[in-house]
Design a protein around this motif. Structure first.
Motif, PDB file in Angstrom:
ATOM      1  N   VAL A 216      -6.842   4.904   3.356  1.00 38.20           N
ATOM      2  CA  VAL A 216      -7.369   5.104   4.707  1.00 38.20           C
ATOM      3  C   VAL A 216      -7.318   3.802   5.501  1.00 38.20           C
ATOM      4  N   VAL A 217      -7.757   2.710   4.879  1.00 36.18           N
ATOM      5  CA  VAL A 217      -7.808   1.420   5.581  1.00 36.18           C
ATOM      6  C   VAL A 217      -6.414   0.926   5.944  1.00 36.18           C
ATOM      7  N   LEU A 218      -5.477   0.994   4.999  1.00 39.31           N
ATOM      8  CA  LEU A 218      -4.149   0.421   5.222  1.00 39.31           C
ATOM      9  C   LEU A 218      -3.251   1.304   6.080  1.00 39.31           C
ATOM     10  N   ASN A 340       4.510  -5.543  -0.584  1.00 41.48           N
ATOM     11  CA  ASN A 340       4.732  -4.155  -0.185  1.00 41.48           C
ATOM     12  C   ASN A 340       3.756  -3.642   0.858  1.00 41.48           C
ATOM     13  N   ILE A 341       2.811  -4.462   1.285  1.00 44.73           N
ATOM     14  CA  ILE A 341       1.712  -3.955   2.098  1.00 44.73           C
ATOM     15  C   ILE A 341       2.173  -3.439   3.459  1.00 44.73           C
ATOM     16  N   ARG A 344       6.120  -0.812   2.177  1.00 42.21           N
ATOM     17  CA  ARG A 344       5.823   0.296   1.256  1.00 42.21           C
ATOM     18  C   ARG A 344       4.334   0.232   0.931  1.00 42.21           C
ATOM     19  N   THR A 345       3.558   0.632   1.910  1.00 39.75           N
ATOM     20  CA  THR A 345       2.118   0.478   1.811  1.00 39.75           C
ATOM     21  C   THR A 345       1.524   1.246   0.641  1.00 39.75           C
ATOM     22  N   TYR A 346       2.131   2.374   0.293  1.00 40.18           N
ATOM     23  CA  TYR A 346       1.586   3.197  -0.792  1.00 40.18           C
ATOM     24  C   TYR A 346       1.613   2.451  -2.133  1.00 40.18           C
ATOM     25  N   ASN A 386      10.750   0.867   7.171  1.00 38.94           N
ATOM     26  CA  ASN A 386      10.007   0.615   8.404  1.00 38.94           C
ATOM     27  C   ASN A 386       8.907  -0.396   8.126  1.00 38.94           C
ATOM     28  N   PRO A 387       8.884  -1.549   8.825  1.00 37.41           N
ATOM     29  CA  PRO A 387       7.885  -2.572   8.539  1.00 37.41           C
ATOM     30  C   PRO A 387       6.477  -2.204   8.958  1.00 37.41           C
ATOM     31  N   SER A 388       6.262  -1.020   9.532  1.00 34.31           N
ATOM     32  CA  SER A 388       4.913  -0.636   9.943  1.00 34.31           C
ATOM     33  C   SER A 388       4.381   0.464   9.057  1.00 34.31           C
ATOM     34  N   LYS A 389       3.351   0.129   8.266  1.00 34.95           N
ATOM     35  CA  LYS A 389       2.607   1.083   7.456  1.00 34.95           C
ATOM     36  C   LYS A 389       3.459   1.826   6.442  1.00 34.95           C
ATOM     37  N   GLY A 390       4.541   1.231   5.994  1.00 39.89           N
ATOM     38  CA  GLY A 390       5.296   1.821   4.910  1.00 39.89           C
ATOM     39  C   GLY A 390       6.047   3.086   5.284  1.00 39.89           C
TER      40      GLY A 390
END
Length: 403
Positions: A216-218, A340-341, A344-346, A386-390
């Motif tokens: 949720v936060v990321l 990866n944040i 690939r945020t996941y 995509n560099p935004s939110k994975g």
């Protein structure tokens, strides 16, 4: 209309990697020689990856995760100069095997379609784990908890919960990015959480909760969406707990209570941690180099003299490999998160969850839920990440790259 990504080939290396990742439950089953079935499967896969690296025409994809893993491995091998017991040698060999497989799988580049398949295999794995947890040979008694039995092998409840962390993170990502996945992923996530609760693992449940909060936060695009999502998550947790607790086996419901945690002091984990940290503080050179891999600590517990491990990955690393080893292990873990944040945020979400689990669990080479996640963290980024939110599924105009 067929996109460029749809025409990208799925190579044999991606298929073999998927076979390895989905076979993770086989780590609990062993043959007559004591080797896990996962290890038996891994050997030919690893040899194929290693042999074909010599014919790989593209550049090798080295990154910060590889560098941190190499430094941690060097320190792990060097720990044998401090303690070369048979069990220490066995653990070091296990770490070498994990590192070798990680390098072999991740040194080559995978196209965006292959990365998507490597993600989807985690959703399939979550389905398998849910089926094993709900319909497998699972028993509960007042004195013993068994969460999974597979081909005669029995999993520790805490390690079993670790299998769920990354598949849940991937399922959350898929459901958030594409509505067509919601009908599949959301039920699997709910059932996965239910199986974790059934295991009676308080650390496992905490790790899953932290995974949800981290997601949720990321993934929230602004602070207000994050606050609303966290409130919804909290309300869902209360509702879920209200519905689930009354139908839990009595010993599991009692174990999950706050009174049980306080009474047992986290199954004596607090006592163990304080005693080990006190010994480290009062040691001479061992605070720097440690006592060797899988060293055990002696303390008075429950009126008896016990030999224990830390049940905490960071404290055990500090105890085994000293400050140097702890810094290198922390570097490996947090490099996997920060690399990866954004793209690939996941993966960062999964790492945060699995590290939460290791706060109450001793990390060893056979804990594949951690080491496999390190492999995912070391995979090269595709051109259309995509560099935004994975969110790497919306840009599908990257040039096809044949491996």
């Amino acid at each position: 209309m067929q996109t460029v990504k749809d025409r990208e080939p799925i190579g044999i290396h991606c298929i073999l990697a998927m076979i390895y990742f989905i076979a993770i439950p086989l780590t609990i089953t062993v043959n007559s020689a004591g080797d896990s079935f996962l290890k038996i499967i891994t050997l030919p896969i690893g040899l194929f990856f290693f042999a074909t690296l010599f014919f790989y025409e593209d550049k090798l994809e080295l990154n910060v995760v590889h560098a941190c893993f190499a430094l941690y491995l060097i320190n792990t091998v060097a720990s044998l100069f401090v303690n070369d017991r048979d069990v220490a040698v066995s653990f070091v060999i296990g770490h070498i095997q994990n590192a070798g497989l990680m390098f072999c799988i991740t040194l080559r580049r995978y196209n965006s379609r292959e990365i998507e398949w490597l993600e989807n295999v985690q959703i399939a794995l979550l389905g398998i784990l849910v089926c094993i947890g709900l319909f497998g040979d699972t028993t509960f008694t007042d004195t013993e908890r068994t969460t999974m039995s597979l081909f005669g092998g029995v999993s520790d409840p805490n390690y079993f919960c670790g299998f769920f962390i990354f598949p849940i993170a991937v399922s959350l990502k898929k459901a958030a990015e594409n509505k067509k996945y919601i009908g599949l992923c959301l039920p699997l996530i709910i059932l996965g959480i239910y199986v974790v609760i059934l295991s009676g693992s308080r650390g496992g449940l905490l790790a899953v909760g932290v995974t949800l909060v981290a997601f949720v936060v990321l993934y929230s695009k602004n602070i207000w969406r994050m606050i609303i999502a966290l409130l919804i998550l909290a309300a869902s947790a209360v509702l879920f707990w209200t519905i689930v607790v009354p139908i839990l086996p009595e010993n599991i419901a009692e174990r999950m209570s706050i009174e049980s945690v306080i009474e047992s002091r986290g199954t004596y984990r607090g006592d163990i941690w304080m005693s080990m940290l006190n010994e480290i503080k009062n040691s001479s050179w061992q605070w720097l180099t440690g006592r060797g891999i899988n060293s055990e600590h002696v303390l008075m517990m429950g009126g008896r003299l016990e030999t224990v491990v830390a049940h905490n990955g960071f404290i055990q690393t500090l105890y085994d490999q000293g400050v140097i080893g702890l810094l290198l292990f922390s570097g490996l873990s947090f490099s996997a998160i920060f690399r990866n944040i954004k793209k690939r945020t996941y993966i960062a979400v999964g790492m945060i969850g699995i590290l939460t689990l290791t706060l109450g669990l001793t990390l060893n080479p056979s804990m594949k839920s951690f080491w496999n996640l390190i492999m995912y963290a070391g995979l090269a980024f595709t051109e259309n990440s995509n560099p935004s939110k994975g969110d790497d599924v919306k840009n599908e105009t990257a040039e096809v790259r044949s491996l």
